[in-house]
Design a protein around this motif. Structure first.
Motif, PDB file in Angstrom:
ATOM      1  N   PHE A   3      18.811 -40.055 -18.416  1.00  0.00           N
ATOM      2  CA  PHE A   3      19.174 -39.642 -19.271  1.00  0.00           C
ATOM      3  C   PHE A   3      18.758 -39.094 -20.460  1.00  0.00           C
ATOM      4  N   VAL A   4      18.839 -38.470 -21.142  1.00  0.00           N
ATOM      5  CA  VAL A   4      17.802 -37.705 -22.372  1.00  0.00           C
ATOM      6  C   VAL A   4      19.231 -38.030 -23.157  1.00  0.00           C
ATOM      7  N   ASN A   5      18.226 -38.518 -24.549  1.00  0.00           N
ATOM      8  CA  ASN A   5      18.668 -39.154 -25.740  1.00  0.00           C
ATOM      9  C   ASN A   5      18.744 -38.294 -26.618  1.00  0.00           C
ATOM     10  N   SER A   6      20.279 -38.175 -27.418  1.00  0.00           N
ATOM     11  CA  SER A   6      19.938 -36.793 -28.463  1.00  0.00           C
ATOM     12  C   SER A   6      20.424 -37.381 -29.441  1.00  0.00           C
ATOM     13  N   SER A   7      20.000 -37.015 -31.126  1.00  0.00           N
ATOM     14  CA  SER A   7      20.230 -37.833 -32.583  1.00  0.00           C
ATOM     15  C   SER A   7      21.767 -37.752 -32.333  1.00  0.00           C
ATOM     16  N   THR A   8      22.611 -36.627 -32.383  1.00  0.00           N
ATOM     17  CA  THR A   8      23.021 -36.571 -32.547  1.00  0.00           C
ATOM     18  C   THR A   8      24.122 -36.039 -31.357  1.00  0.00           C
ATOM     19  N   PRO A   9      25.291 -36.848 -30.657  1.00  0.00           N
ATOM     20  CA  PRO A   9      25.716 -37.569 -29.436  1.00  0.00           C
ATOM     21  C   PRO A   9      27.016 -36.367 -29.448  1.00  0.00           C
ATOM     22  N   ARG A  10      27.024 -35.878 -28.360  1.00  0.00           N
ATOM     23  CA  ARG A  10      28.653 -35.199 -28.216  1.00  0.00           C
ATOM     24  C   ARG A  10      28.830 -36.529 -27.217  1.00  0.00           C
ATOM     25  N   TYR A  11      30.514 -37.091 -27.343  1.00  0.00           N
ATOM     26  CA  TYR A  11      30.610 -38.418 -26.179  1.00  0.00           C
ATOM     27  C   TYR A  11      31.527 -37.711 -25.790  1.00  0.00           C
ATOM     28  N   GLU A  12      31.488 -37.847 -24.126  1.00  0.00           N
ATOM     29  CA  GLU A  12      32.158 -37.308 -23.057  1.00  0.00           C
ATOM     30  C   GLU A  12      32.711 -38.646 -22.527  1.00  0.00           C
ATOM     31  N   ASN A 184      26.327 -41.559 -18.664  1.00  0.00           N
ATOM     32  CA  ASN A 184      25.375 -41.499 -19.940  1.00  0.00           C
ATOM     33  C   ASN A 184      25.305 -42.270 -20.460  1.00  0.00           C
ATOM     34  N   PRO A 185      25.275 -43.151 -20.648  1.00  0.00           N
ATOM     35  CA  PRO A 185      25.002 -43.655 -21.946  1.00  0.00           C
ATOM     36  C   PRO A 185      25.261 -43.929 -23.634  1.00  0.00           C
ATOM     37  N   TYR A 186      23.823 -42.390 -23.439  1.00  0.00           N
ATOM     38  CA  TYR A 186      24.028 -41.613 -25.059  1.00  0.00           C
ATOM     39  C   TYR A 186      24.732 -41.424 -25.087  1.00  0.00           C
ATOM     40  N   THR A 187      25.686 -40.304 -24.347  1.00  0.00           N
ATOM     41  CA  THR A 187      26.976 -40.724 -24.850  1.00  0.00           C
ATOM     42  C   THR A 187      28.770 -40.795 -24.732  1.00  0.00           C
ATOM     43  N   THR A 188      28.150 -42.035 -24.337  1.00  0.00           N
ATOM     44  CA  THR A 188      29.825 -42.866 -24.140  1.00  0.00           C
ATOM     45  C   THR A 188      29.464 -43.940 -25.398  1.00  0.00           C
ATOM     46  N   LEU A 189      30.776 -44.400 -25.637  1.00  0.00           N
ATOM     47  CA  LEU A 189      31.247 -45.149 -27.184  1.00  0.00           C
ATOM     48  C   LEU A 189      31.143 -46.471 -25.776  1.00  0.00           C
ATOM     49  N   PHE A 190      31.717 -46.819 -26.174  1.00  0.00           N
ATOM     50  CA  PHE A 190      31.588 -49.041 -25.675  1.00  0.00           C
ATOM     51  C   PHE A 190      31.838 -49.709 -26.568  1.00  0.00           C
ATOM     52  N   PHE A 191      33.543 -49.755 -25.957  1.00  0.00           N
ATOM     53  CA  PHE A 191      34.006 -50.938 -27.177  1.00  0.00           C
ATOM     54  C   PHE A 191      34.642 -52.381 -26.406  1.00  0.00           C
ATOM     55  N   ASP A 192      34.252 -53.191 -26.775  1.00  0.00           N
ATOM     56  CA  ASP A 192      34.149 -55.103 -27.027  1.00  0.00           C
ATOM     57  C   ASP A 192      34.298 -55.795 -27.467  1.00  0.00           C
ATOM     58  N   ASP A 193      34.807 -56.611 -27.874  1.00  0.00           N
ATOM     59  CA  ASP A 193      35.071 -58.048 -28.402  1.00  0.00           C
ATOM     60  C   ASP A 193      33.777 -58.922 -28.600  1.00  0.00           C
ATOM     61  N   SER A 194      32.563 -58.834 -27.968  1.00  0.00           N
ATOM     62  CA  SER A 194      32.087 -59.613 -27.263  1.00  0.00           C
ATOM     63  C   SER A 194      30.850 -58.731 -27.717  1.00  0.00           C
ATOM     64  N   ILE A 195      30.174 -60.169 -28.995  1.00  0.00           N
ATOM     65  CA  ILE A 195      28.769 -60.056 -29.418  1.00  0.00           C
ATOM     66  C   ILE A 195      28.096 -59.301 -28.312  1.00  0.00           C
ATOM     67  N   ARG A 196      27.429 -60.719 -27.596  1.00  0.00           N
ATOM     68  CA  ARG A 196      26.153 -59.832 -27.018  1.00  0.00           C
ATOM     69  C   ARG A 196      26.295 -59.548 -25.655  1.00  0.00           C
ATOM     70  N   ASN A 197      27.687 -58.596 -24.548  1.00  0.00           N
ATOM     71  CA  ASN A 197      27.953 -57.535 -24.409  1.00  0.00           C
ATOM     72  C   ASN A 197      27.533 -56.158 -25.612  1.00  0.00           C
ATOM     73  N   ILE A 198      27.268 -56.209 -27.236  1.00  0.00           N
ATOM     74  CA  ILE A 198      27.802 -55.128 -27.720  1.00  0.00           C
ATOM     75  C   ILE A 198      26.214 -54.988 -28.348  1.00  0.00           C
ATOM     76  N   GLN A 199      25.473 -55.957 -27.992  1.00  0.00           N
ATOM     77  CA  GLN A 199      24.150 -56.347 -27.849  1.00  0.00           C
ATOM     78  C   GLN A 199      23.303 -55.791 -26.794  1.00  0.00           C
ATOM     79  N   THR A 200      24.195 -56.516 -25.318  1.00  0.00           N
ATOM     80  CA  THR A 200      22.955 -55.561 -24.242  1.00  0.00           C
ATOM     81  C   THR A 200      23.156 -53.936 -24.730  1.00  0.00           C
ATOM     82  N   GLY A 201      24.519 -53.317 -24.424  1.00  0.00           N
ATOM     83  CA  GLY A 201      25.165 -52.487 -24.540  1.00  0.00           C
ATOM     84  C   GLY A 201      24.340 -51.518 -25.225  1.00  0.00           C
TER      85      GLY A 201
END
Length: 263
Positions: A3-12, A184-201
């Motif tokens: 995927f291509v990373n964008s500096s101004t993501p439009r979440y999908e 595409n991870p670069y246009t995805t918002l990831f919600f988690d309560d785990s700091i470790r999961n967040i950091q890997t994400g």
């Protein structure tokens, strides 16, 4: 998949953890789960009660889940039996329908998925208790990340993972989730309560939201005290949705007018 990373993501896409994310820690399910794991270790695996709590904490910290840790140190047990013992006895009655969350999810015409280390039965029970089981395009569960060999077309050699169980926060778990969901991870918002999961994400390219905390930590782009605060934190998601709907209505009206004129 690249995927291509964008500096101004439009979440999908919105990717949600389940436990202590879509429902609060105060529900008591996590505490009950921890107690059930301890009982499983003692009753089913014969681990001495002395030090079992400390061992469980060590395994969880090192391997991401207690289950992965127990298998990593040589314990053999059936995955389904483990899930029935650990999740099958949880106080699901503590979860109540959440109309606020349901409305938030349904008013967003974006892709929405659940990404949980839990087994599918557990995930569906919790979602149904919350009244949001029909709000997601897909559920990525334990079975998604760890399919049985006879359910795949790959060879046994290809299937064997480097670790006994694939789960968050391992990078391979995120890679599999991206592939399964074709997101595409670069246009995805990831919600988690785990700091470790967040950091890997975050390391995997996701835009991260730490749930259950008021302040951000390393690896989190945002922090929400409650999942109910989504609209306050990301009003643009709803604004974009409204703009798209307005454009659709405007276009439809224009077509209708033009049709009437030419008729």
């Amino acid at each position: 998949m690249e995927f291509v990373n964008s500096s101004t993501p439009r979440y999908e896409c919105l990717l949600f953890d389940l436990d202590d994310t879509l429902y609060p820690l105060s529900s008591g399910l996590s505490e009950a789960c921890a107690n059930n794991i301890i009982e499983f270790m003692v009753e089913k695996l014969g681990i001495d009660e002395d030090g079992v709590v400390e061992l469980n904490q060590i395994l969880y910290k090192k391997y991401g889940t207690s289950m992965a840790g127990l298998k990593a140190i040589g314990n053999e047990f059936d995955n389904d039996e483990y899930h029935r013992f650990v999740h099958g006895r949880l106080p699901y009655e503590n979860l109540r329908p959440d109309p606020v969350l349901r409305n938030l999810l349904l008013t967003l015409p974006l892709r929405k998925m659940v990404f949980s280390n839990g087994d599918e039965v557990h995930v569906m029970k919790a979602l149904k208790r919350l009244g949001i089981e029909d709000c997601f395009e897909r559920i990525i569960s334990f079975e998604s990340l760890n399919p049985k060999v006879n359910e795949t077309e790959v060879s046994l050699e290809d299937y064997l993972p480097e670790i006994p169980v694939i789960c968050k926060p391992a990078e391979i778990a995120f890679e599999k989730a991206f592939d399964i969901a074709q997101l595409n991870p670069y246009t995805t918002l990831f919600f988690d309560d785990s700091i470790r999961n967040i950091q890997t994400g975050k390391a995997m390219g996701l835009h991260t939201v730490l749930v259950g905390k008021s302040e951000k930590v390393e690896g989190s782009d945002h922090a929400l005290k409650s999942i109910h605060n989504m609209k306050e934190a990301f009003p643009e998601l709803w604004s974009e949705s409204n703009n798209k709907e307005s454009e659709r209505i405007s276009y439809a009206t224009q077509i209708s007018i033009e049709t009437s004129v030419h008729a």
